[in-house]
Design an enzyme around this catalytic site. Structure first.
Site, mmCIF file in Angstrom:
data_model
loop_
_atom_site.group_PDB
_atom_site.id
_atom_site.type_symbol
_atom_site.label_atom_id
_atom_site.label_comp_id
_atom_site.label_asym_id
_atom_site.label_seq_id
_atom_site.Cartn_x
_atom_site.Cartn_y
_atom_site.Cartn_z
ATOM 1 N N ARG A 50 0.863 -1.181 0.000
ATOM 2 C CA ARG A 50 0.000 0.000 0.000
ATOM 3 C C ARG A 50 0.900 1.231 0.000
ATOM 4 N NH1 ARG A 50 1.790 1.424 4.044
ATOM 5 N NH2 ARG A 50 0.856 3.479 3.709
ATOM 6 N N GLY A 51 0.271 2.381 -0.249
ATOM 7 C CA GLY A 51 1.042 3.594 -0.458
ATOM 8 C C GLY A 51 1.206 3.801 -1.953
ATOM 9 N N ALA A 52 0.864 5.007 -2.426
ATOM 10 C CA ALA A 52 0.811 5.240 -3.873
ATOM 11 C C ALA A 52 2.101 4.873 -4.610
ATOM 12 C CB ALA A 52 0.431 6.699 -4.150
ATOM 13 N N ARG A 93 -6.612 -0.555 -7.293
ATOM 14 C CA ARG A 93 -6.907 0.550 -6.360
ATOM 15 C C ARG A 93 -7.165 1.799 -7.200
ATOM 16 N NH1 ARG A 93 -4.893 0.236 -1.006
ATOM 17 N NH2 ARG A 93 -6.381 1.905 -0.589
ATOM 18 N N GLN A 196 -2.736 2.101 10.007
ATOM 19 C CA GLN A 196 -1.417 2.217 9.386
ATOM 20 C C GLN A 196 -0.434 2.983 10.264
ATOM 21 O OE1 GLN A 196 -4.358 2.814 7.862
ATOM 22 N NE2 GLN A 196 -4.252 2.544 5.643
ATOM 23 N N ASP A 237 -1.874 10.431 -2.250
ATOM 24 C CA ASP A 237 -2.140 9.409 -3.250
ATOM 25 C C ASP A 237 -2.431 10.014 -4.616
ATOM 26 O OD1 ASP A 237 -2.650 6.396 -2.054
ATOM 27 O OD2 ASP A 237 -2.835 7.977 -0.550
ATOM 28 N N ASN A 247 -5.661 11.973 0.027
ATOM 29 C CA ASN A 247 -4.794 11.182 0.895
ATOM 30 C C ASN A 247 -5.671 10.392 1.860
ATOM 31 O OD1 ASN A 247 -2.019 10.515 1.611
ATOM 32 N ND2 ASN A 247 -2.426 11.542 3.551
ATOM 33 N N LYS A 248 -5.042 9.610 2.699
ATOM 34 C CA LYS A 248 -5.766 8.753 3.632
ATOM 35 C C LYS A 248 -6.811 9.552 4.416
ATOM 36 C CE LYS A 248 -5.478 5.246 3.952
ATOM 37 N NZ LYS A 248 -6.345 4.275 3.245
#
Length: 346
Positions: A50-52, A93, A196, A237, A247-248
């Site tokens: 995970r993470g762009a 995603r 996270q 992201d 973003n998150k």
């Protein structure tokens, strides 16, 4: 590796992709060996990776494995056979633009250099991977220069080696600033419902011996009011053309709180995250995930019976709330359409 940089979550070895399974952290370091685009897409979808930036790197290697398989099995029409794998990877995603950027870059290279397609794709995937690590170190230096000696910074979600090719975006800046003696304390949001912050960011920072305290999201305003932090530092992201940042979930509220309390708000993201085709944050597709992630923790239900849940995975922070955007190409103050267009042309 330099100090405070000991983790690599995405690796290519011989003929396959190796991912550190982030669902198992912090209790176990378990690595998955992936050999196909389907497995890679599933790993992205299920948040093994995970993470762009890390998603983009994994997708590039996934496309490489798909092309190698298609070329071997269908040498005369392998390119057409590749399309289903491309679509599976692209759909894994929807919010992280790096995934689509990486796939498009791989396919463009294939169009331009098709004499030895597998060699071409291998070179591009490895270039994407290495360039991300180099960009992170560049952004870390640029961002850390803006931080004056302070007692604390606050970060959200995970933006470190686990979310990138290595070192990290927002955590890269924090790592560099801590190494220069500018930061005494990092505060990390737990980042519910996937945790996270508590599972991943705290694990990374403690492993690299950087002082860290977890806070609940609801404690951020009080922390700012007490004057404990000078910066909120987050990743992204996707950054729209006008400077809006996806973003998150929870990032937007931190930006609002930071502006009210006079705390500066920094977004750290490579230019591969900037999407000039998306005019504003209103056009960014925001992924919604299963309600079970809110209703359960470690497969144990914590919510009242029969209650439902809404689980958006991302929110959009208006560009006017972003004080600084740090990219590998340079720093943008108060990002907007004109400034980002100029940056991307440089």
């Amino acid at each position: 590796m330099p100090p405070h940089d000991t983790i690599r979550a995405v690796e290519w070895k011989d003929n396959h992709l190796i991912l550190l399974d982030q669902r198992k952290l912090p209790h176990a370091e378990h690595y998955l060996q992936l050999y196909s685009a389907e497995d890679t897409a599933e790993a992205i979808r299920n948040m093994v990776v995970r993470g762009a930036p890390a998603i983009g790197i994994a997708a590039a290697y996934g496309l490489l494995m798909a092309a190698r398989k298609a070329f071997k099995q269908y040498p005369h029409d392998w390119r057409a056979r590749l399309q289903p794998d491309i679509e599976v990877l692209a759909a894994a995603r929807p919010t992280a633009v790096n995934l689509h950027w990486a796939l498009q870059r791989m396919l463009k290279a294939l169009d331009e250099h098709d004499a030895d397609p597998i060699h071409t794709l291998m070179a591009v995937a490895q270039q994407i991977h290495q360039a991300d690590i180099e960009a992170n170190h560049r952004m870390a230096l640029l961002g850390s220069e803006l931080i004056k000696p302070t007692h604390g910074v606050l970060t959200h979600c995970n933006t470190g080696s686990l979310a990138t090719g290595g070192y990290g975006t927002a955590l890269g800046v924090i790592r560099a600033a801590y190494g220069e003696g500018k930061i005494e304390q990092v505060y990390a949001d737990e980042t519910r419902p996937w945790w996270q912050g508590s599972r991943l960011t705290a694990w990374e920072l403690m492993r690299d011996k950087i002082p860290t305290q977890l806070i609940c999201e609801g404690a951020a305003a009080h922390l700012m009011k007490l004057g404990k932090i000078s910066w909120v530092i987050v990743g992204a992201d996707r950054v729209a053309a006008n400077g809006d940042v996806a973003n998150k979930i929870g990032t937007y509220s931190l930006a609002v709180l930071a502006r009210f309390h006079g705390v500066r708000f920094m977004v750290v993201a490579p230019t591969s995250t900037i999407d000039l085709e998306t005019v504003s944050g209103e056009q960014i597709p925001l992924e919604e995930r299963s309600a079970d992630e809110i209703l359960n923790v470690n497969q144990q239900r914590i919510a009242a019976p029969q209650v439902g849940a809404w689980n958006p995975a991302f929110d959009v922070t208006p560009g006017k709330l972003v004080d600084i955007l740090v990219t590998e190409k340079g720093i943008v103050l108060r990002p907007d359409t004109e400034k980002l267009s100029t940056l991307m042309q440089s």
